[in-house]
Motif scaffolding. Structure first.
Motif, PDB file in Angstrom:
ATOM      1  N   LYS A 161     -14.209 -45.057 -13.319  1.00 23.09           N
ATOM      2  CA  LYS A 161     -15.333 -45.823 -12.800  1.00 23.09           C
ATOM      3  C   LYS A 161     -14.539 -46.856 -11.981  1.00 23.09           C
ATOM      4  O   LYS A 161     -15.191 -48.196 -11.359  1.00 23.09           O
ATOM      5  N   PHE A 162     -13.309 -46.785 -12.285  1.00 23.09           N
ATOM      6  CA  PHE A 162     -11.930 -47.955 -12.091  1.00 23.09           C
ATOM      7  C   PHE A 162     -10.954 -46.673 -11.098  1.00 23.09           C
ATOM      8  O   PHE A 162     -11.191 -45.784 -10.788  1.00 23.09           O
ATOM      9  N   VAL A 163     -10.101 -47.375 -10.200  1.00 24.46           N
ATOM     10  CA  VAL A 163      -9.501 -47.100  -9.291  1.00 24.46           C
ATOM     11  C   VAL A 163      -8.641 -47.819  -9.246  1.00 24.46           C
ATOM     12  O   VAL A 163      -8.368 -49.231  -9.690  1.00 24.46           O
ATOM     13  N   GLU A 164      -7.295 -47.707 -10.021  1.00 26.33           N
ATOM     14  CA  GLU A 164      -5.629 -48.606  -9.694  1.00 26.33           C
ATOM     15  C   GLU A 164      -4.703 -47.994  -8.632  1.00 26.33           C
ATOM     16  O   GLU A 164      -4.840 -46.877  -9.064  1.00 26.33           O
ATOM     17  N   PHE A 165      -3.910 -49.163  -7.799  1.00 29.71           N
ATOM     18  CA  PHE A 165      -2.785 -48.967  -7.218  1.00 29.71           C
ATOM     19  C   PHE A 165      -1.196 -49.066  -7.711  1.00 29.71           C
ATOM     20  O   PHE A 165      -1.755 -50.633  -7.898  1.00 29.71           O
ATOM     21  N   VAL A 166      -0.669 -48.819  -7.480  1.00 24.69           N
ATOM     22  CA  VAL A 166       0.448 -49.137  -7.905  1.00 24.69           C
ATOM     23  C   VAL A 166       0.961 -48.605  -6.591  1.00 24.69           C
ATOM     24  O   VAL A 166       1.415 -47.792  -5.713  1.00 24.69           O
ATOM     25  N   THR A 167       2.018 -49.758  -6.229  1.00 26.78           N
ATOM     26  CA  THR A 167       3.187 -49.995  -5.426  1.00 26.78           C
ATOM     27  C   THR A 167       4.689 -49.512  -5.370  1.00 26.78           C
ATOM     28  O   THR A 167       4.614 -49.271  -6.587  1.00 26.78           O
ATOM     29  N   HIS A 168       5.353 -49.360  -3.969  1.00 29.92           N
ATOM     30  CA  HIS A 168       6.338 -49.390  -4.877  1.00 29.92           C
ATOM     31  C   HIS A 168       7.251 -50.595  -4.997  1.00 29.92           C
ATOM     32  O   HIS A 168       7.627 -51.133  -5.581  1.00 29.92           O
ATOM     33  N   MET A 169       8.243 -49.790  -5.768  1.00 25.87           N
ATOM     34  CA  MET A 169       9.237 -50.608  -6.402  1.00 25.87           C
ATOM     35  C   MET A 169      10.743 -49.762  -6.267  1.00 25.87           C
ATOM     36  O   MET A 169      11.507 -48.776  -7.369  1.00 25.87           O
ATOM     37  N   ASP A 170      11.272 -50.625  -5.699  1.00 28.30           N
ATOM     38  CA  ASP A 170      13.119 -50.094  -5.205  1.00 28.30           C
ATOM     39  C   ASP A 170      13.860 -51.361  -5.475  1.00 28.30           C
ATOM     40  O   ASP A 170      14.203 -51.815  -4.651  1.00 28.30           O
ATOM     41  N   PRO A 171      14.218 -51.263  -6.777  1.00 25.07           N
ATOM     42  CA  PRO A 171      15.012 -52.723  -7.357  1.00 25.07           C
ATOM     43  C   PRO A 171      16.159 -52.639  -5.865  1.00 25.07           C
ATOM     44  O   PRO A 171      16.893 -53.951  -5.406  1.00 25.07           O
ATOM     45  N   ILE A 235       1.775 -48.793  -0.358  1.00 23.55           N
ATOM     46  CA  ILE A 235       1.177 -47.694  -1.948  1.00 23.55           C
ATOM     47  C   ILE A 235       1.829 -47.083  -2.565  1.00 23.55           C
ATOM     48  O   ILE A 235       1.828 -46.169  -1.627  1.00 23.55           O
ATOM     49  N   VAL A 236       1.812 -46.222  -3.412  1.00 23.47           N
ATOM     50  CA  VAL A 236       2.528 -44.909  -3.666  1.00 23.47           C
ATOM     51  C   VAL A 236       1.676 -44.255  -4.948  1.00 23.47           C
ATOM     52  O   VAL A 236       1.906 -43.206  -5.022  1.00 23.47           O
ATOM     53  N   LYS A 237       1.290 -44.836  -5.698  1.00 25.69           N
ATOM     54  CA  LYS A 237       0.404 -44.287  -6.820  1.00 25.69           C
ATOM     55  C   LYS A 237      -1.141 -44.400  -6.335  1.00 25.69           C
ATOM     56  O   LYS A 237      -1.417 -45.565  -6.715  1.00 25.69           O
ATOM     57  N   ILE A 238      -2.115 -43.726  -7.063  1.00 27.42           N
ATOM     58  CA  ILE A 238      -3.661 -44.183  -6.507  1.00 27.42           C
ATOM     59  C   ILE A 238      -4.344 -43.571  -8.183  1.00 27.42           C
ATOM     60  O   ILE A 238      -3.714 -42.172  -8.122  1.00 27.42           O
ATOM     61  N   ARG A 239      -4.241 -44.054  -8.957  1.00 26.04           N
ATOM     62  CA  ARG A 239      -5.205 -43.210  -9.894  1.00 26.04           C
ATOM     63  C   ARG A 239      -7.051 -44.019 -10.414  1.00 26.04           C
ATOM     64  O   ARG A 239      -6.805 -44.892 -10.518  1.00 26.04           O
ATOM     65  N   LEU A 240      -7.619 -42.627 -10.658  1.00 20.90           N
ATOM     66  CA  LEU A 240      -8.680 -43.109 -10.975  1.00 20.90           C
ATOM     67  C   LEU A 240      -8.822 -43.084 -12.522  1.00 20.90           C
ATOM     68  O   LEU A 240      -8.261 -42.358 -13.425  1.00 20.90           O
ATOM     69  N   THR A 241      -9.506 -43.902 -13.061  1.00 22.67           N
ATOM     70  CA  THR A 241      -9.739 -44.335 -14.292  1.00 22.67           C
ATOM     71  C   THR A 241     -10.947 -44.323 -15.278  1.00 22.67           C
ATOM     72  O   THR A 241     -12.119 -44.722 -13.760  1.00 22.67           O
ATOM     73  N   ASP A 242     -11.267 -44.595 -15.911  1.00 20.98           N
ATOM     74  CA  ASP A 242     -12.963 -44.884 -16.925  1.00 20.98           C
ATOM     75  C   ASP A 242     -12.641 -46.553 -17.304  1.00 20.98           C
ATOM     76  O   ASP A 242     -13.256 -47.146 -17.588  1.00 20.98           O
ATOM     77  N   ARG A 243     -11.594 -46.850 -17.365  1.00 20.20           N
ATOM     78  CA  ARG A 243     -11.550 -47.981 -18.167  1.00 20.20           C
ATOM     79  C   ARG A 243     -10.407 -49.281 -16.595  1.00 20.20           C
ATOM     80  O   ARG A 243     -10.428 -48.930 -15.561  1.00 20.20           O
ATOM     81  N   GLN A 244     -11.117 -50.587 -16.904  1.00 23.95           N
ATOM     82  CA  GLN A 244     -10.933 -51.785 -16.028  1.00 23.95           C
ATOM     83  C   GLN A 244      -9.320 -51.326 -16.426  1.00 23.95           C
ATOM     84  O   GLN A 244      -8.363 -52.114 -16.774  1.00 23.95           O
ATOM     85  N   PRO A 245      -8.438 -51.453 -14.351  1.00 18.60           N
ATOM     86  CA  PRO A 245      -6.948 -51.416 -15.083  1.00 18.60           C
ATOM     87  C   PRO A 245      -6.385 -52.792 -15.409  1.00 18.60           C
ATOM     88  O   PRO A 245      -7.307 -53.571 -14.439  1.00 18.60           O
ATOM     89  N   GLN A 246      -5.146 -52.632 -15.745  1.00 18.03           N
ATOM     90  CA  GLN A 246      -4.867 -54.057 -15.734  1.00 18.03           C
ATOM     91  C   GLN A 246      -3.952 -53.985 -14.342  1.00 18.03           C
ATOM     92  O   GLN A 246      -3.947 -53.433 -14.184  1.00 18.03           O
ATOM     93  N   THR A 247      -3.698 -55.341 -14.098  1.00 20.99           N
ATOM     94  CA  THR A 247      -3.923 -56.271 -12.312  1.00 20.99           C
ATOM     95  C   THR A 247      -2.396 -56.651 -12.569  1.00 20.99           C
ATOM     96  O   THR A 247      -2.142 -57.662 -14.011  1.00 20.99           O
ATOM     97  N   THR A 248      -1.901 -57.046 -11.717  1.00 19.87           N
ATOM     98  CA  THR A 248      -0.684 -57.612 -11.837  1.00 19.87           C
ATOM     99  C   THR A 248      -0.687 -59.280 -12.320  1.00 19.87           C
ATOM    100  O   THR A 248      -0.430 -60.081 -13.007  1.00 19.87           O
ATOM    101  N   TRP A 249      -1.399 -59.497 -11.792  1.00 17.60           N
ATOM    102  CA  TRP A 249      -2.145 -61.510 -11.381  1.00 17.60           C
ATOM    103  C   TRP A 249      -2.250 -61.838 -12.354  1.00 17.60           C
ATOM    104  O   TRP A 249      -2.323 -62.530 -13.383  1.00 17.60           O
ATOM    105  N   ASN A 250      -2.842 -60.630 -12.403  1.00 20.41           N
ATOM    106  CA  ASN A 250      -4.215 -61.366 -13.647  1.00 20.41           C
ATOM    107  C   ASN A 250      -3.481 -61.069 -14.764  1.00 20.41           C
ATOM    108  O   ASN A 250      -3.621 -62.201 -16.099  1.00 20.41           O
TER     109      ASN A 250
END
Lengths: 311, 206
Positions: A161-171, A235-250
């Motif tokens: 039902k939802f798509v989550e987008f995870v972005t690059h993280m390189d300290p 973007i490095v990861k795209i995940r399909l889920t059945d629940r509304q994903p947690q989003t950073t600014w939200n």
């Protein structure tokens, strides 16, 4: 067809007609030579994406200059300290090799190399308005393809039902990550029907060239009817889920940044009005349009929803 | 160290010119196309942070005077305070003119509904009587005690100014925090001195 050029070219930089006509002759001749020698034509040598298709979804408004688009950015992994920081700091980010994994509720989870992502669908030029939640806007000639084409490759399950987008993280290359203001990695999300909408774009370039790092190289989301922060960069990861994903600014400031974040002049940000925006390069503010002017295409996605509640 | 009268005059002239630096910077950047993609935002921020800086510099005069014993520093304070007002007025004018283009309805709504703008506008209004009573004739007319009382409102103004900045920023509060800490130190110095003074008076009564 409208031929547009960035508006920051000083007159002195514009090639006199006579000279460029001579150049064309030269290129033709050179191209002929190259053909004769069985080599790729010189005329294409510097173009990153040859044979770009024009899109009916493009706005006819004049794009902002390449310079404005690439020096006025929010990319908080490279710092919170000003719009010029991403351009100054993002050069260190490594964008090759790059993979994007698509996983979750799909039939065929897969990790794509960026080179394969580029082959998923014909690349188009899409000139979109971009409205930032902060009250400014740009017109950007993106290069990309519909996200739907990428999602089709992995065959989403009926339960997705939802798509989550995870972005690059390189300290090592992203100094902003050291600051505790947000939960890293920067993540965003869409409803599946929003993700599959033909306007939703996976961008890989702008102005006919590969994306500059500060604009989210090598692959970013562009959702033109939503505030810019919804369009995750690098973007490095795209995940399909059945629940509304947690989003950073939200997560960080739920009363200021909603999950939907559709551009809406009638719903103020708690700290400022969203009725108007400053188009970069313009002196007078202009009225902000519902869904950033894309209401005709997307308003039906939200039929029956109270947009004041689901801001 | 006590400068002679001509030395002080020269010092004042030099300080006057130096305080124009932030404005000259804007002029130079405008001339060289260095204001960035959103010049109006840049100008507003630049003038805003310099207003806060001048408020803090003005508030630093008294502690500096006490710590160094250079009591002549007090003679530079009015100019610094007026520069704080000058940059505040330019900051406000930028908002009024360049940002809103005198759209009165939108401005009134902003001031009423946006807490950070409410704070900034309040601070600016409160600065006006201070600037208006800054000359010697006004000090005389008000009388020293009343003048001092009035001008103590600058403590509140500086606090409101920092709050204005704090509420504006999205997430990275580093700079507003820096201003808050500096202001805290400057006001803390005064509070401490006042407390010690009270203590001393109390012990002389006993």
């Amino acid at each position: 067809m409208l031929i547009k050029r960035p508006d920051d070219i000083p007159p002195s930089e514009i090639t006199p007609r006579k000279l460029f006509e001579q150049r064309r002759e030269f290129i033709k001749a050179a191209g002929g030579l190259a053909l004769a020698a069985g080599l790729p034509s010189l005329a294409w040598a510097r173009e990153a994406f040859p044979g770009l298709q024009k899109s009916a979804y493009s706005t006819l408004e004049p794009p902002n200059s390449f310079r404005d688009i690439t020096t006025y950015n929010n990319f908080v992994e490279f710092g919170f300290g000003g719009k010029s920081q991403p351009a100054e700091r993002a050069g260190a980010m490594k964008t090759r090799p790059w993979t994007v994994s698509i996983e979750g509720l799909v039939h065929k989870p897969r990790t794509f190399a960026i080179e394969d992502v580029l082959k998923v669908a014909p690349l188009e030029e899409r000139i979109y308005r971009l409205r930032c939640v902060e009250g400014w806007s740009l017109v950007v000639p993106w290069v990309g393809f519909p996200l739907a084409a990428l999602l089709r490759q992995v065959e989403p399950l009926g339960s997705a039902k939802f798509v989550e987008f995870v972005t690059h993280m390189d300290p090592a290359t992203m100094p902003g990550l050291r600051q505790p203001f947000l939960d890293w990695p920067y993540s965003e999300g869409l409803r599946l029907d929003e993700a599959l909408h033909p306007l939703t774009l996976m961008a890989v370039g702008l102005y006919g060239e590969e994306l500059p790092n500060q604009n989210g190289a090598p692959l970013r989301l562009v959702v033109p009817w939503k505030y810019g922060f919804k369009s995750g960069k690098s973007i490095v990861k795209i995940r399909l889920t059945d629940r509304q994903p947690q989003t950073t600014w939200n997560l960080a400031q739920p009363e200021e940044y909603g999950f939907y974040a559709n551009v809406n002049p009638d719903v103020s940000h708690p700290r400022w009005s969203q009725e108007k925006e400053r188009r970069i390069g313009e002196f007078f503010k202009r009225k902000t349009l519902p869904f950033n002017g894309y209401a005709e295409q997307v308003a039906q996605l939200y039929a029956g929803m109270d947009l004041r509640k689901f801001y | 160290m006590q400068p002679t009268s001509p030395q002080l005059t020269a010092l004042k002239a030099a300080l006057f010119a130096a305080c124009l630096w932030p404005l000259a910077q804007l002029g130079w950047l405008a001339w060289t196309d260095g204001l960035g993609a959103n010049p109006i935002e840049f100008i507003t921020r630049h003038l805003g942070t310099w207003t806060l800086s001048f408020l803090l510099i003005t508030l630093a005069v008294t502690p500096l005077r006490h710590l160094s014993g250079w009591h002549w520093l007090i003679r530079l304070r009015r100019m610094l305070g007026l520069y704080a007002f000058f940059y505040a007025a330019l900051h406000f004018l930028t908002y009024l003119w360049l940002d809103q283009f005198f759209d009165l309805a939108s401005i009134v709504k902003d001031i009423a509904k946006r807490p950070f703008i409410t704070a900034g506008f309040t601070a600016f209004l409160l600065l006006i009587p201070l600037a208006a009573t800054s000359n010697a004739a006004m000090v005389k007319r008000l009388g020293g005690r009343r003048w001092t009382q009035l001008h103590r409102s600058v403590y509140a103004i500086a606090i409101i100014g920092v709050v204005h900045y704090w509420w504006l920023v999205k997430k990275d509060i580093t700079l507003p925090l820096l201003y808050a800490v500096l202001l805290g130190a400057l006001l803390g110095f005064r509070a401490l001195r006042l407390a010690r003074e009270r203590q001393r008076q109390l012990s002389t009564y006993l």
